[in-house]
Design a protein around this motif. Structure first.
Motif, short mmCIF file in Angstrom:
data_model
loop_
_atom_site.label_atom_id
_atom_site.label_comp_id
_atom_site.label_asym_id
_atom_site.label_seq_id
_atom_site.Cartn_x
_atom_site.Cartn_y
_atom_site.Cartn_z
N GLY A 72 4.97 11.60 -3.97
CA GLY A 72 5.71 12.98 -4.37
C GLY A 72 6.95 12.57 -4.52
O GLY A 72 6.66 14.32 -5.39
N ASN A 73 6.96 12.40 -3.95
CA ASN A 73 9.48 12.60 -3.46
C ASN A 73 9.64 12.35 -4.43
O ASN A 73 9.35 11.43 -5.17
CB ASN A 73 9.35 11.78 -2.42
CG ASN A 73 8.95 12.84 -1.35
OD1 ASN A 73 8.73 14.05 -0.12
ND2 ASN A 73 8.37 11.66 0.00
N ALA A 74 10.64 13.24 -4.76
CA ALA A 74 11.85 12.40 -5.86
C ALA A 74 12.89 11.48 -6.16
O ALA A 74 12.79 10.66 -4.74
CB ALA A 74 12.76 14.31 -6.31
N VAL A 75 12.44 10.46 -7.03
CA VAL A 75 12.94 9.03 -7.02
C VAL A 75 14.90 9.50 -6.66
O VAL A 75 14.92 10.19 -7.98
CB VAL A 75 12.57 8.50 -7.69
CG1 VAL A 75 13.49 6.70 -7.86
CG2 VAL A 75 11.32 7.95 -7.64
N LYS A 78 0.76 -0.95 -0.18
CA LYS A 78 -0.26 -0.27 -0.22
C LYS A 78 1.04 1.32 -0.12
O LYS A 78 0.60 1.99 0.53
CB LYS A 78 -0.11 -0.15 1.30
CG LYS A 78 -1.78 -0.91 1.20
CD LYS A 78 -3.16 -1.46 1.85
CE LYS A 78 -3.61 -2.67 2.56
NZ LYS A 78 -4.69 -2.30 3.89
N VAL A 79 1.81 1.26 -0.81
CA VAL A 79 2.76 2.24 -0.89
C VAL A 79 2.75 2.41 -2.31
O VAL A 79 2.40 2.07 -3.18
CB VAL A 79 4.38 1.73 -0.75
CG1 VAL A 79 3.89 2.20 0.90
CG2 VAL A 79 4.45 1.02 -1.50
N ALA A 80 3.34 4.03 -2.86
CA ALA A 80 3.72 4.23 -4.62
C ALA A 80 4.52 4.83 -4.61
O ALA A 80 5.78 5.45 -3.79
CB ALA A 80 2.58 5.41 -4.90
N VAL A 81 5.64 4.95 -5.35
CA VAL A 81 6.79 5.21 -5.82
C VAL A 81 6.34 6.56 -5.60
O VAL A 81 6.11 7.25 -5.94
CB VAL A 81 7.04 4.64 -7.53
CG1 VAL A 81 8.38 5.24 -7.80
CG2 VAL A 81 7.23 3.68 -7.74
N GLY A 82 7.61 6.94 -4.99
CA GLY A 82 8.37 8.38 -4.22
C GLY A 82 8.33 8.54 -3.43
O GLY A 82 7.80 10.12 -2.72
N ASP A 83 7.13 7.69 -2.49
CA ASP A 83 6.64 8.28 -1.59
C ASP A 83 7.66 7.28 0.29
O ASP A 83 9.26 6.70 -0.82
CB ASP A 83 5.45 6.36 -0.27
CG ASP A 83 3.78 6.56 -0.83
OD1 ASP A 83 3.87 7.77 -1.51
OD2 ASP A 83 3.49 5.65 -1.18
#
Length: 608
Positions: free
Chosen positions: A141-144, A99-104
């Motif tokens: 929404g953080n930068a990867v 339950k996470v997304a890329v950029g979290d």
């Protein structure tokens, strides 16, 4: 070898069962430590925190895997340390859809585990994971973190250090040297976001939506775009497997020599089916290399063309007969004699005691005629039920096809599944006591493996002895990327015995007739530089004719990015000394995603 597809399916079937036993067993202490990802990864392959609980591990989510038996996500620390040996990424195993997304930006607590894909008995390296996690999302929404570039400059030319003799040859406890060894370099990036650019495909897309590229464009390159495996010390360090985190329908359908143009990026994983794998969240654009299937030359009137072709578990229910027939007629130019491997019985893998394969053979012969080829005849010997390995119930065996308009078969009664063929003298020349016959079938070398099929042919008045082989597979060998270096090749013990038995039989023929023409061919399941080949060639009785080709052209099978030789045609001294022969490895299957077999056929043309 067993087909790559069947071996992969079998491994997937037991994956869930093996997973619990595949984790390095360590005592879990009661306390929990707050650490950074590079602390967890450490400077060896085994985490210094393995088996321990850790808390408040921070990182940015770089990839999420929502499918398969290894659901979870990757996190990476955007603030790396100064040690190039310690990875800044790690996989968080959730078992269910994360339950996470890329950029979290997340904080993770859990238990550090060393998971061995394929089980500890496989000898594979382990993958450092955080298991049974508690995950807190701090922000989205953080930068990867920027992907680390993997290219020919960053990957060392040396493949791996030698294993620690005190640890049974394992490299697990050795301090990583990422600037010295390729496997160490990849391990130092385990779990991190990585990138390759304009990478050439060196193994075609398979049924599991994966392919292999090389990041070293000139490393043992052949003229068709592959990377040749030419010795046990030339593992091809630039090989890297590519999978995708996206929909399988969007995965590129590539052949060897194609290119993933532009950027391909994502977390660097490790799995049992190839080791280090870039699981792409960004895939390059497929650029075709224009690879075409090869066609060999037609034999001249005075030339005998002998071929070997593994047709991969062919049985009457298959839909590939027309394609195999076209390959034999058009690409192989209708050889005079064809040794077929992996001919199954009349009902394929149905395990009901059926051993006859006349329907399989007749269906292939009819398809060859329909393709414009000759009306071949055939000879074979039915095996004892389930005694020769392969798919249970399939009863694979070798069979001879021959064109009666060009060559005749000398039939001599007495050959069956359990009777050993011998050599006798007839009119001063060597002859088989049974034709077709099987070589030493009671020898323990052939336990659960195919017995060689010997046949006596006549071409333009000259006798030629042909021995069709399908040696024991490489199943059970440790992989090139194993934790044990050099890896153990346990399966070659049986092939060495098999090669010795065949070599002894050829020497029996040559003892009766020194200048006899003997062709020994088939799926040898081993390399032209292997100990198996050395035993076949012992005493000069045989010579592997693929060695007449340039090194870059010696391959019949492509596996995990390596183009390699498994299928061979070996010749007796009379043929080799004549220097009047041509050898061709006809690349029609191994480099293509739509292959009808995983082996390329081999053709020898010579004048008996």
């Amino acid at each position: 070898m067993p087909s790559k597809k069947s071996a992969r399916l079998a491994a997937l079937t037991v994956a869930a069962v093996c997973s619990a036993a595949s984790t390095v067993a360590l005592t879990v202490p009661a306390h929990a430590d707050s650490v950074r990802i590079h602390d967890i990864q450490g400077s060896t392959r085994i985490s210094p925190y393995a088996g321990k609980q850790v808390t408040d591990v921070t990182g940015i989510v770089t990839g999420v895997r929502t499918y398969g038996s290894s659901r979870g996500f990757w996190i990476q620390d955007p603030n790396p340390d100064a040690d190039p040996a310690t990875s800044e990424g790690v996989f968080v195993f959730t078992s269910s859809v994360p339950k996470v997304a890329v950029g979290d930006s997340v904080v993770v607590s859990g238990t550090v585990s060393e998971f061995v894909p394929g089980g500890t008995s496989s000898g594979n390296q382990s993958l450092t994971e955080i298991t049974r996690p508690t995950v807190t999302v701090v922000s989205g929404g953080n930068a990867v973190p920027a992907a680390t570039v993997i290219d020919e400059d960053s990957v060392p030319d040396a493949y791996t250090p030698a294993g620690d003799t005190a640890a049974n040859g394992s490299i697990n406890g050795l301090t990583l040297q990422p600037s010295a060894y390729a496997l160490d370099h990849y391990e130092s990036l385990e779990g991190m976001n990585v990138r390759v650019a304009d990478a050439r495909v060196v193994t075609a897309t398979d049924d599991f939506h994966e392919l292999w590229v090389t990041v070293k464009p000139w490393e043992h390159r052949n003229r068709r775009g592959g990377s040749v495996y030419g010795s046990y010390d030339s593992q091809n360090t630039g090989r890297l497997q590519i999978q995708s985190l996206g929909a399988s329908a969007d995965f590129p359908v590539a052949n060897v020599g194609d290119t993933l143009a532009g950027s391909t990026a994502g977390p660097l994983d490790y799995n049992q089916f190839g080791g280090y794998t870039l699981v792409a969240s960004e895939l390059g654009t497929l650029k075709s290399g224009g690879l075409k299937r090869e066609t060999t030359q037609k034999q001249g009137r005075g030339e005998l063309a002998v071929a070997t072709y593994n047709v991969e578990n062919l049985d009457p229910s298959d839909t590939t007969f027309a394609e195999h027939a076209s390959a034999i007629v058009n690409n192989l130019q209708s050889p005079d004699i064809v040794s077929l491997e992996e001919i199954q019985d009349n009902n394929g893998a149905t395990n009901d005691g059926t051993v006859a394969a006349d329907q399989t053979m007749q269906k292939l012969i009819d398809a060859i005629v329909a393709a414009g080829g000759p009306a071949y005849q055939w000879r074979s010997i039915d095996p004892v039920n389930n005694a020769d390995g392969g798919q249970p119930g399939g009863n694979i065996r070798q069979a001879f096809l021959f064109n009666p308009e060009r060559v005749s078969f000398t039939d001599r009664a007495g050959g069956d599944a359990t009777t050993a063929v011998g050599v006798t003298k007839v009119n001063g020349r060597a002859a088989l006591t049974a034709s077709p016959g099987r070589i030493d079938p009671a020898n323990a070398a052939w336990t659960n493996s195919r017995k060689p099929l010997a046949g006596e042919f006549v071409f333009r008045g000259r006798t030629v002895f042909v021995i069709a082989n399908h040696f024991a597979s490489k199943g059970g060998d440790q992989s090139l990327h194993a934790q044990y270096q050099p890896p153990v090749r346990s399966s070659e013990t049986q092939r060495h015995l098999q090669a010795t038995a065949v070599n002894a039989f050829v020497k029996d023929v040559l003892a009766v007739q020194k200048n006899a023409d003997v062709v020994t061919l088939g799926d040898i399941n081993d390399f032209e530089f292997s100990g198996t080949a050395e035993r076949l060639e012992d005493g000069g009785a045989l010579w592997s004719a693929i060695k007449s080709l340039p090194r870059s052209e010696r391959y019949s099978y492509v596996y995990q990015g390596n183009a390699q030789t498994l299928d061979q045609i070996l010749v007796s001294p009379s043929i080799r000394r004549s220097c009047d022969f041509e050898y061709d490895s006809v690349h029609i299957n191994s480099e293509f995603n739509d292959q009808i077999s995983d082996h390329d056929p081999q053709v020898l043309r010579f004048r008996p």
